[in-house]
Design an enzyme around this catalytic site. Structure first.
Site, short mmCIF file in Angstrom:
data_model
loop_
_atom_site.label_atom_id
_atom_site.label_comp_id
_atom_site.label_asym_id
_atom_site.label_seq_id
_atom_site.Cartn_x
_atom_site.Cartn_y
_atom_site.Cartn_z
N ASP A 33 -27.84 -20.15 -15.31
CA ASP A 33 -26.68 -19.26 -15.40
C ASP A 33 -25.61 -19.80 -14.45
OD1 ASP A 33 -26.61 -15.90 -16.30
OD2 ASP A 33 -24.94 -16.78 -15.19
N LEU A 35 -23.36 -17.77 -13.24
CA LEU A 35 -23.05 -16.55 -12.48
C LEU A 35 -21.61 -16.07 -12.67
CD1 LEU A 35 -25.09 -17.24 -9.19
CD2 LEU A 35 -25.79 -15.97 -11.23
N SER A 36 -20.95 -16.48 -13.78
CA SER A 36 -19.57 -16.04 -14.02
C SER A 36 -19.54 -14.55 -14.34
CB SER A 36 -18.95 -16.84 -15.16
OG SER A 36 -19.69 -16.67 -16.36
N ASN A 37 -20.61 -14.05 -14.96
CA ASN A 37 -20.66 -12.60 -15.24
C ASN A 37 -22.08 -12.06 -15.00
OD1 ASN A 37 -19.21 -10.25 -16.13
ND2 ASN A 37 -20.38 -10.31 -18.03
N ASP A 60 -23.57 -24.64 -15.36
CA ASP A 60 -22.81 -24.25 -16.56
C ASP A 60 -23.43 -24.95 -17.77
OD1 ASP A 60 -19.62 -23.20 -16.91
OD2 ASP A 60 -20.54 -24.32 -18.57
N SER A 126 -23.81 -11.93 -33.13
CA SER A 126 -23.31 -10.56 -33.00
C SER A 126 -22.93 -10.01 -34.36
CB SER A 126 -22.08 -10.58 -32.10
OG SER A 126 -21.38 -9.35 -32.17
N TYR A 150 -13.44 -14.22 -30.08
CA TYR A 150 -14.85 -14.05 -29.69
C TYR A 150 -15.74 -14.13 -30.93
CZ TYR A 150 -19.25 -11.76 -28.66
OH TYR A 150 -20.59 -11.47 -28.59
N LYS A 154 -18.62 -17.04 -32.28
CA LYS A 154 -20.01 -16.80 -32.67
C LYS A 154 -20.28 -17.37 -34.07
CE LYS A 154 -21.60 -14.82 -29.06
NZ LYS A 154 -22.67 -15.44 -28.27
N TYR A 178 -26.91 -9.23 -32.92
CA TYR A 178 -27.13 -7.94 -32.26
C TYR A 178 -26.07 -6.93 -32.71
CZ TYR A 178 -28.94 -11.30 -28.75
OH TYR A 178 -29.55 -12.33 -28.09
P1 NAD Z 1 -23.56 -10.98 -19.99
O1 NAD Z 1 -22.17 -11.37 -19.68
O2 NAD Z 1 -24.18 -9.89 -19.22
O3 NAD Z 1 -24.53 -12.26 -19.89
C1 NAD Z 1 -24.09 -13.58 -20.18
C2 NAD Z 1 -24.53 -14.47 -19.03
O4 NAD Z 1 -24.13 -15.80 -19.30
C3 NAD Z 1 -23.89 -14.07 -17.70
O5 NAD Z 1 -24.89 -13.95 -16.71
C4 NAD Z 1 -22.92 -15.22 -17.38
O6 NAD Z 1 -22.82 -15.45 -15.98
C5 NAD Z 1 -23.57 -16.35 -18.13
N1 NAD Z 1 -22.63 -17.40 -18.58
C6 NAD Z 1 -21.45 -17.23 -19.24
N2 NAD Z 1 -20.91 -18.42 -19.52
C7 NAD Z 1 -21.76 -19.37 -19.05
C8 NAD Z 1 -21.75 -20.78 -19.05
N3 NAD Z 1 -20.74 -21.49 -19.57
N4 NAD Z 1 -22.79 -21.44 -18.46
C9 NAD Z 1 -23.83 -20.74 -17.91
N5 NAD Z 1 -23.87 -19.41 -17.88
C10 NAD Z 1 -22.85 -18.72 -18.46
O7 NAD Z 1 -23.63 -10.68 -21.56
P2 NAD Z 1 -24.80 -10.04 -22.41
O8 NAD Z 1 -24.36 -8.70 -22.83
O9 NAD Z 1 -26.09 -10.20 -21.72
O10 NAD Z 1 -24.74 -10.98 -23.68
C11 NAD Z 1 -25.61 -12.08 -23.86
C12 NAD Z 1 -25.25 -12.79 -25.16
O11 NAD Z 1 -25.37 -11.87 -26.23
C13 NAD Z 1 -23.83 -13.32 -25.20
O12 NAD Z 1 -23.85 -14.57 -25.87
C14 NAD Z 1 -23.10 -12.28 -26.01
O13 NAD Z 1 -21.99 -12.82 -26.69
C15 NAD Z 1 -24.17 -11.85 -26.97
N6 NAD Z 1 -23.95 -10.49 -27.50
C16 NAD Z 1 -23.77 -9.45 -26.65
C17 NAD Z 1 -23.55 -8.16 -27.13
C18 NAD Z 1 -23.28 -7.01 -26.22
O14 NAD Z 1 -22.70 -6.02 -26.65
N7 NAD Z 1 -23.70 -7.04 -24.96
C19 NAD Z 1 -23.53 -7.95 -28.52
C20 NAD Z 1 -23.74 -9.04 -29.37
C21 NAD Z 1 -23.95 -10.31 -28.85
C1 WQD Z 2 -18.21 1.56 -29.61
C2 WQD Z 2 -17.48 2.77 -30.19
C3 WQD Z 2 -15.09 2.58 -30.06
C4 WQD Z 2 -14.89 2.67 -25.66
C5 WQD Z 2 -18.16 -4.43 -29.18
C6 WQD Z 2 -17.81 -5.80 -29.69
C7 WQD Z 2 -18.97 -6.38 -30.44
C8 WQD Z 2 -20.26 -6.32 -29.62
C9 WQD Z 2 -20.50 -4.99 -29.03
C10 WQD Z 2 -20.57 -8.43 -28.53
C11 WQD Z 2 -16.26 2.41 -31.03
C12 WQD Z 2 -15.58 3.71 -29.19
C13 WQD Z 2 -15.34 2.67 -26.97
C14 WQD Z 2 -14.12 3.77 -25.20
C15 WQD Z 2 -14.32 4.79 -27.37
N1 WQD Z 2 -20.22 -7.23 -28.51
N2 WQD Z 2 -15.07 3.70 -27.81
N3 WQD Z 2 -13.88 4.79 -26.07
O1 WQD Z 2 -16.40 -2.16 -30.43
O2 WQD Z 2 -18.56 -1.52 -31.58
O3 WQD Z 2 -18.44 -3.61 -30.29
O4 WQD Z 2 -19.33 -4.52 -28.35
O5 WQD Z 2 -20.87 -9.11 -29.46
O6 WQD Z 2 -18.63 -7.68 -30.76
O7 WQD Z 2 -16.70 -5.71 -30.55
O8 WQD Z 2 -18.43 -1.50 -29.07
O9 WQD Z 2 -18.83 -0.09 -27.10
O10 WQD Z 2 -16.55 -1.10 -27.43
O11 WQD Z 2 -17.30 0.72 -28.94
O12 WQD Z 2 -14.07 5.73 -28.11
O13 WQD Z 2 -13.69 3.80 -24.05
O14 WQD Z 2 -16.98 3.56 -29.10
O15 WQD Z 2 -13.88 2.90 -30.67
O16 WQD Z 2 -16.17 3.35 -32.07
P1 WQD Z 2 -17.84 -2.15 -30.43
P2 WQD Z 2 -17.75 -0.51 -28.03
#
Ligand code: NAD
Ligand code: WQD
Length: 339
Positions: A33, A35-37, A60, A126, A150, A154, A178
């Site tokens: 990781d 550690l950017s997020n 990275d 996603s 974004y 993907k 997901y």
């Molecule tokens: P997160 O930000 O908590 O975790 C991502 C991790 O990757 C972080 O710890 C960050 O420091 C690390 N990272 C980012 N860029 C990097 C790089 N270039 N090199 C090494 N490390 C790096 O996010 P998450 O919610 O755990 O999501 C994990 C994955 O799932 C992501 O690819 C995200 O796009 C995907 N995803 C997340 C969601 C969601 O809603 N959380 C939904 C669908 C898909």
């Molecule tokens: C959920 C619902 C909002 C915040 C996003 C990304 C998606 C995926 C998951 C990574 C919606 C409503 C939200 C608020 C609200 N991530 N809402 N007030 O938009 O379904 O998906 O996260 O892949 O790509 O687009 O998730 O949690 O932002 O919203 O009313 O303050 O809650 O309108 O209906 P979303 P969300």
């Protein structure tokens, strides 16, 4: 000899929860990781929950030399690639950063894997790749079309993986789409730790219930849904983590690649989530209904049957468990891992 898995993005939300499941399933892990997020503390807690040490490399995924060194130092047999950036609004403002991190990072990782002869991969995709779905529930064969950088990043990586698998014998890849991952580990030790104002619904609600924010803004009350608010497929992060161990077992057991939704198959409206969180936390969640958020869709939930058929996996935890576990994490860690 247990198999060794390289987990990129292991210090993030979904990565950390999946590491706990992988340790419980007996795998050896190497965590990478930048550690950017993510947080180093998340991984320490994973080690506590798993009862085993996890070697950590701060690097990275775009750093080819660092990847080569990791793959030379450990007998890695598969990679789970979570690392990447995930904020939709940020991706609209900084598209090149997203393509750099998500697309260039994935290409560097695939090149390093190919050079090291590691040909098994799970990739975090996603439901955002479905764009504005024409019909729900959304099946894997639904038309694709992301609506922001974004989502496009993907989609591009999915296509790159498809090209690689199609061109080079021996690769086995699982693309996992997901839906809306929420909740936290039932211990309250690990959870989502958003930096700044949470963009997602559940972390925002949790901070309102905790008194850190005054009220929730509900983005839109006039959607064509039962109560007018947006409907999503919220999935407990622990179920999502189990989906990864099931997908990994499949990669090891049989040749072939797959693309699967990981969702529950059920949609919940924003107001249903608010009420569930109030019940689970015993705290009020004041809200006001405002305009729609640009780019949002009315309803998006998964057709979840394919993952069950192929992997024997199905989400088990309901909305109450998602809220209760998130509240436990939020209450025990009001300032996240920094606290
Ligand atoms: P997160 O930000 O908590 O975790 C991502 C991790 O990757 C972080 O710890 C960050 O420091 C690390 N990272 C980012 N860029 C990097 C790089 N270039 N090199 C090494 N490390 C790096 O996010 P998450 O919610 O755990 O999501 C994990 C994955 O799932 C992501 O690819 C995200 O796009 C995907 N995803 C997340 C969601 C969601 O809603 N959380 C939904 C669908 C898909
Ligand atoms: C959920 C619902 C909002 C915040 C996003 C990304 C998606 C995926 C998951 C990574 C919606 C409503 C939200 C608020 C609200 N991530 N809402 N007030 O938009 O379904 O998906 O996260 O892949 O790509 O687009 O998730 O949690 O932002 O919203 O009313 O303050 O809650 O309108 O209906 P979303 P969300």
């Amino acid at each position: 000899m247990p198999q060794t898995i390289l987990v990129t993005g292991a210090c993030g939300y979904i990565g950390a929860h999946t590491c706990v499941e992988l340790l419980a399933a007996g795998y050896r892990l190497v965590a990478l990781d930048n550690l950017s997020n993510g947080s180093r503390e998340a991984l320490r807690r994973v080690e506590r929950l798993g009862g085993r040490a996890v070697p950590f490399v701060e690097a990275d995924v775009r750093d080819r030399a660092a990847l080569d060194a990791v793959l030379a130092a450990h007998p890695v047999e598969a990679v789970i690639h979570f690392a990447g950036l995930k904020a939709v609004a940020e991706s609209l403002a900084q598209p090149l950063r997203y393509y750099q991190d998500n697309v260039a990072g994935s290409v560097a990782l695939l090149e390093a894997m190919a050079a090291a002869g590691v040909k098994r991969l799970l990739f975090s995709s996603s439901a955002t790749v479905y764009g504005d779905p024409a019909a729900v529930p959304v099946g894997e064969a639904a038309p694709l079309g992301a609506t922001n950088p974004y989502g496009r990043s993907k989609l591009m990586v999915e296509q790159i993986i498809g090209d690689l698998v199609g061109s080079t014998p021996g690769w086995r890849a699982g693309v996992l789409r997901y839906f809306n991952p929420v909740g936290a580990h039932a211990s309250g030790l690990i959870g989502e730790d958003p930096r700044g104002v949470p963009a997602n619904l559940l972390p925002f609600i949790a901070q309102v219930a905790a008194g850190r924010r005054e009220r929730l803004t509900v983005h839109g009350g006039d959607y064509p849904t039962a109560d007018g608010t947006g409907v999503r497929d919220y999935i407990h992060v622990a179920d999502l983590a189990r989906g990864h161990t099931a997908a990994l077992a499949r990669l090891f057991a049989r040749p072939g690649s797959f693309t699967l939704n990981l969702g529950t198959g059920r949609g919940h409206s924003v107001l249903e989530v608010v009420r569930a969180f109030e019940r689970a936390s015993g705290r009020p969640v004041p809200y006001r209904i405002a305009a729609r958020r640009p780019g949002d869709v009315a309803a998006c939930y998964a057709a979840a049957g394919a993952a069950h058929k192929l992997l024997g996996w199905r989400a088990q935890r309901d909305l109450h468990a998602m809220c209760a576990d998130l509240w436990r994490w939020q209450s025990a860690n009001p300032d996240g891992y920094a606290g």
